[in-house]
Design an enzyme around this catalytic site. Sequence first.
Site, PDB file in Angstrom:
ATOM      1  N   CYS A 252       0.881  -1.188   0.000  1.00  0.00           N
ATOM      2  CA  CYS A 252       0.000   0.000   0.000  1.00  0.00           C
ATOM      3  C   CYS A 252       0.905   1.220   0.000  1.00  0.00           C
ATOM      4  O   CYS A 252       1.059   1.899   1.020  1.00  0.00           O
ATOM      5  CB  CYS A 252      -0.903   0.021   1.231  1.00  0.00           C
ATOM      6  SG  CYS A 252      -1.680  -1.554   1.642  1.00  0.00           S
ATOM      7  N   GLY A 254       1.206   4.343  -1.533  1.00  0.00           N
ATOM      8  CA  GLY A 254       0.977   5.782  -1.596  1.00  0.00           C
ATOM      9  C   GLY A 254       0.997   6.452  -0.235  1.00  0.00           C
ATOM     10  O   GLY A 254       0.574   5.847   0.742  1.00  0.00           O
ATOM     11  N   GLY A 257       6.370   7.686   0.963  1.00  0.00           N
ATOM     12  CA  GLY A 257       7.423   7.975   1.921  1.00  0.00           C
ATOM     13  C   GLY A 257       8.202   6.739   2.346  1.00  0.00           C
ATOM     14  O   GLY A 257       9.440   6.712   2.291  1.00  0.00           O
ATOM     15  N   CYS A 375      -1.050   3.731  11.327  1.00  0.00           N
ATOM     16  CA  CYS A 375      -0.848   4.979  12.064  1.00  0.00           C
ATOM     17  C   CYS A 375      -2.066   5.189  12.961  1.00  0.00           C
ATOM     18  O   CYS A 375      -2.804   6.165  12.833  1.00  0.00           O
ATOM     19  CB  CYS A 375      -0.653   6.152  11.110  1.00  0.00           C
ATOM     20  SG  CYS A 375      -0.173   7.655  11.975  1.00  0.00           S
TER      21      CYS A 375
END
Length: 440
Positions: A252, A254, A257, A375
């Site tokens: 995943c 995108g 970073g 997150c």
Amino acid sequence: MAAVHRDDAYANLVLPKMLRERGLRGRDAAFATELTYGTLRLTGTLDAIIAAAADRDMARIDPPVRDALRLGAYQLLRTRVAPHGAASTTVDLVRAVAPGAVGFANAVLRRVGEQDWDSWIDRLAPADGTDPVRRLALEHAHPAWIVRAIGDALRADVDETARALAADNEAPPVQLTARPGLVTAAELAEQVGGEVGRYSPYAVYLPGGAPGDIPAIRQGRAHVQDEGSQLVATALANAPVDGRDERWLDLCAGPGGKAGLLGAIAAQRGARLTAVEVTPHRAELVENATRNLPVTVVTADGRDVGAIEELPEQGFDRVLVDAPCTGLGALRRRPESRWRRQPTDLPPLTGLQRELLGAAIRAVRPGGVVAYVTCSPHLVETDVGVTEACRRSEHPVDLLDARALLPGDVPDLGGGPSVQLWPHRHGTDAMFLAVLRRGE
């Protein structure tokens, strides 16, 4: 404020553009940013105070007047702006957007200013221990369901929950990743006048300024990234694997970073990274973030491993699942997000997370490793989700002790085997990490 509440815009995207268009710089830009972000963060509590002062539900106040009153109440209760200045500028704003509400606004602001922040909290949620969640929710301006979620993750420790909530209301520092092999953290820190990070070997803390103006970022030698994200990506790279170590997968990817950091590490080891992203415009962001690195970007749904043309016959050696989540671990970076998220968001997200982790287990080869990252500290998105995905897996998996895979000496990691980082403990976003090894 109107763009956020009326158009569902994101403040961190629209405000900088507005500041540029209006020519605000220096102290004026900083003050406008503080008013905007601060008011958006504290919206729920400001609304409770305004509703009490107005003796009417906020839904009965016209939206432009609501926003003006929120800005005024924030200045009165949370800044050093002189009360008469805060009140008069707010009334002038109401006069510009809703002239008929000037008297009402003046009266409400006068009542708001009769008590300070702590007195309003005591009035609305007495500190008698009868309703600690409501007290914490008002005092630290979080929806009650988020207070409960964070409290559950912290084992119902009320004092630490309060510290975690308070950390969400502090503006986070800008942190950079020095891409290994292209620039060291020490070199980057010297170039930007920053400080080398505490834990990640690639982290640099930026003291101020616009990151886009930094030459190393424009040249692809560094990028903006929270230190917590660096730590979990590095943990995947540190995990021991049996046999070959040439093919890595970001399921995943995108906006890119973690793919950028993993791609730089892969380049040093002679490995290649396949970065999968389901949304075309986000896949383009990944392309930009990984240019000149050994990274192949594939636009596909990570759940459909068989559709990934880059899938090695024997499977990948390392797989990252940075799963879509509620983002409760990054509330300090998105001031309006805590009021947009709802408990009803959880079921579809947790279903997607478990499907993605299941796909990752299928994609990794026996002896390879999977890092599952969110997150968010919400237990159903972290330990519960990992346990459920492992239970349903058709392949045997073992949980590794993720604490031992983090670089540096990161304190306060609990009893393992998973890791939960926290803003108030580590200065990072509240990133969760579990590392799994697939068996035969």
